[in-house]
Design an enzyme around this catalytic site. Structure first.
Site, PDB file in Angstrom:
ATOM      1  N   ASP A  51      -6.436   7.499 -62.791  1.00 55.88           N
ATOM      2  CA  ASP A  51      -7.702   7.923 -62.192  1.00 55.88           C
ATOM      3  C   ASP A  51      -8.866   7.161 -62.835  1.00 55.88           C
ATOM      4  O   ASP A  51     -10.025   7.310 -62.430  1.00 55.88           O
ATOM      5  CB  ASP A  51      -7.889   9.446 -62.239  1.00 55.88           C
ATOM      6  CG  ASP A  51      -7.867  10.005 -63.644  1.00 55.88           C
ATOM      7  OD1 ASP A  51      -7.687   9.232 -64.604  1.00 55.88           O
ATOM      8  OD2 ASP A  51      -8.026  11.240 -63.781  1.00 55.88           O
ATOM      9  N   GLU A 122      -3.163  15.974 -66.762  1.00 58.22           N
ATOM     10  CA  GLU A 122      -3.726  16.153 -68.100  1.00 58.22           C
ATOM     11  C   GLU A 122      -3.602  17.604 -68.570  1.00 58.22           C
ATOM     12  O   GLU A 122      -3.773  18.532 -67.767  1.00 58.22           O
ATOM     13  CB  GLU A 122      -5.208  15.734 -68.099  1.00 58.22           C
ATOM     14  CG  GLU A 122      -5.397  14.256 -67.779  1.00 58.22           C
ATOM     15  CD  GLU A 122      -6.865  13.818 -67.805  1.00 58.22           C
ATOM     16  OE1 GLU A 122      -7.752  14.647 -68.142  1.00 58.22           O
ATOM     17  OE2 GLU A 122      -7.128  12.640 -67.491  1.00 58.22           O
ATOM     18  N   GLU A 189      -3.670  10.105 -75.953  1.00 55.84           N
ATOM     19  CA  GLU A 189      -4.880   9.270 -75.900  1.00 55.84           C
ATOM     20  C   GLU A 189      -5.799   9.563 -77.066  1.00 55.84           C
ATOM     21  O   GLU A 189      -6.191  10.714 -77.312  1.00 55.84           O
ATOM     22  CB  GLU A 189      -5.610   9.485 -74.555  1.00 55.84           C
ATOM     23  CG  GLU A 189      -6.873   8.624 -74.455  1.00 55.84           C
ATOM     24  CD  GLU A 189      -7.414   8.427 -73.050  1.00 55.84           C
ATOM     25  OE1 GLU A 189      -6.742   8.831 -72.073  1.00 55.84           O
ATOM     26  OE2 GLU A 189      -8.523   7.871 -72.936  1.00 55.84           O
TER      27      GLU A 189
HETATM   28  O1  KIV Z   1      -6.455   6.840 -65.868  1.00 54.64           O
HETATM   29  C1  KIV Z   1      -5.916   6.103 -66.691  1.00 54.64           C
HETATM   30  O2  KIV Z   1      -5.992   4.866 -66.621  1.00 54.64           O
HETATM   31  C2  KIV Z   1      -5.164   6.736 -67.764  1.00 54.64           C
HETATM   32  C3  KIV Z   1      -4.698   5.855 -68.871  1.00 54.64           C
HETATM   33  C4  KIV Z   1      -5.824   5.464 -69.715  1.00 54.64           C
HETATM   34  C5  KIV Z   1      -3.611   6.500 -69.668  1.00 54.64           C
HETATM   35  O3  KIV Z   1      -4.963   7.902 -67.751  1.00 54.64           O
END
Ligand code: KIV
Length: 271
Positions: A51, A122, A189
């Site tokens: 996203d 998430e 992250e």
């Molecule tokens: O949206 C994204 O690119 C992510 C990565 C940074 C893991 O969630």
């Protein structure tokens, strides 16, 4: 199955096998056909339609605005370019937080309307029931804990998470809850490397780090960031493998001047 680089198609099973054999997993984002095709050819194991497309593709400040329809549109383009990598799609903000039924329906929609191999969402303990429900339909789910950008307004900043003992302990519990709920992998992250190691050692599914140090089972970066396309974004966890922004500006500048000076097209470039 051999882990010596050759899975014809990377699957959840390949990734677990890679963890068990200590073979590191490489992952990058893609939002379009051409980039996906190139990074697949380069041997990337996992391609995420993150996203983050909200930020790097649409120019938004956060990941919140991107919609289900937009994620599906980009995923359809990416999948057409990919032969080997496993393709994972981020479930956008509010496509799974509302209730388990919405999450189930939206994960199903992604799998039905695209050729993706799984979804990512998430959260830890608070989404465990949702993960359980989605995986019960045979849909692979990747978790994502630590700095989770969809909660940016709750966090108040993009600084590293899990530096305090209480939050670190919660992140270990979150990872275990995701693994118990059937997630096949977890993105970690922006957390301390030592905490990422503790989490990696305490779950039997692969961890994929971004700003989480060397001990994760794999690493992921946002492709425009690592290629140096994103001019004003230089966090310490991004390594620039190129400086495409400079190369594009120089190339386009040359084209503009060629057109202006009637150097393009030449006779050979004409019919
Ligand atoms: O949206 C994204 O690119 C992510 C990565 C940074 C893991 O969630």
């Amino acid at each position: 199955m051999s882990v010596n680089n050759e899975f014809r198609r990377v699957t959840t099973q390949s990734l677990i096998l890679m963890k068990n054999h200590g073979k590191r997993i490489s992952a990058l984002t893609a939002y379009d056909f051409i980039t996906a095709k190139l990074i697949d050819q380069a041997g990337i194991d996992v391609i995420l339609i993150g996203d983050s497309l909200s930020n790097v593709f649409q120019g938004n400040e956060t990941t919140l605005p991107v919609t289900m329809d937009e994620m599906i549109y980009h995923t359809k383009a990416v999948t057409k370019g990919v032969e080997r990598a496993m393709i994972i799609v981020d479930m956008p903000f509010m496509s799974y937080q509302t209730n388990v039924e919405d999450a189930f329906r939206n994960a199903g929609r992604i799998m039905k309307e695209t050729s993706a191999g799984g979804v990512k969402l998430e959260g830890g303990v608070r989404v465990a029931k949702t993960v359980e429900h989605i995986t019960s339909a045979g849909i692979p789910v990747m978790g994502h804990i630590g700095l989770t950008p969809q909660s940016i307004h709750q966090f108040g900043s993009y600084k590293a998470r899990g530096k305090e003992e209480e939050e670190a302990k919660q992140l270990v519990l979150d990872a275990k809850a995701l693994a118990d709920a059937g997630a096949f992998s977890i993105v970690l992250e922006k957390i301390p490397a030592a905490l990422a190691k503790e989490i990696t050692d305490s779950v039997n599914i692969p961890t994929i780090g971004i700003g989480a140090g060397i001990h994760c089972d794999g690493q992921i970066l946002v492709t425009p960031d690592m290629l140096g396309l994103n001019q004003n974004f230089h966090p310490r966890f991004v390594r620039n493998y190129n400086n495409l922004a400079e190369q594009i500006i120089a190339s386009v500048g040359k084209y503009v001047s060629d057109v202006q000076q009637k150097n393009f097209p030449s006779e050979q470039e004409s019919y």
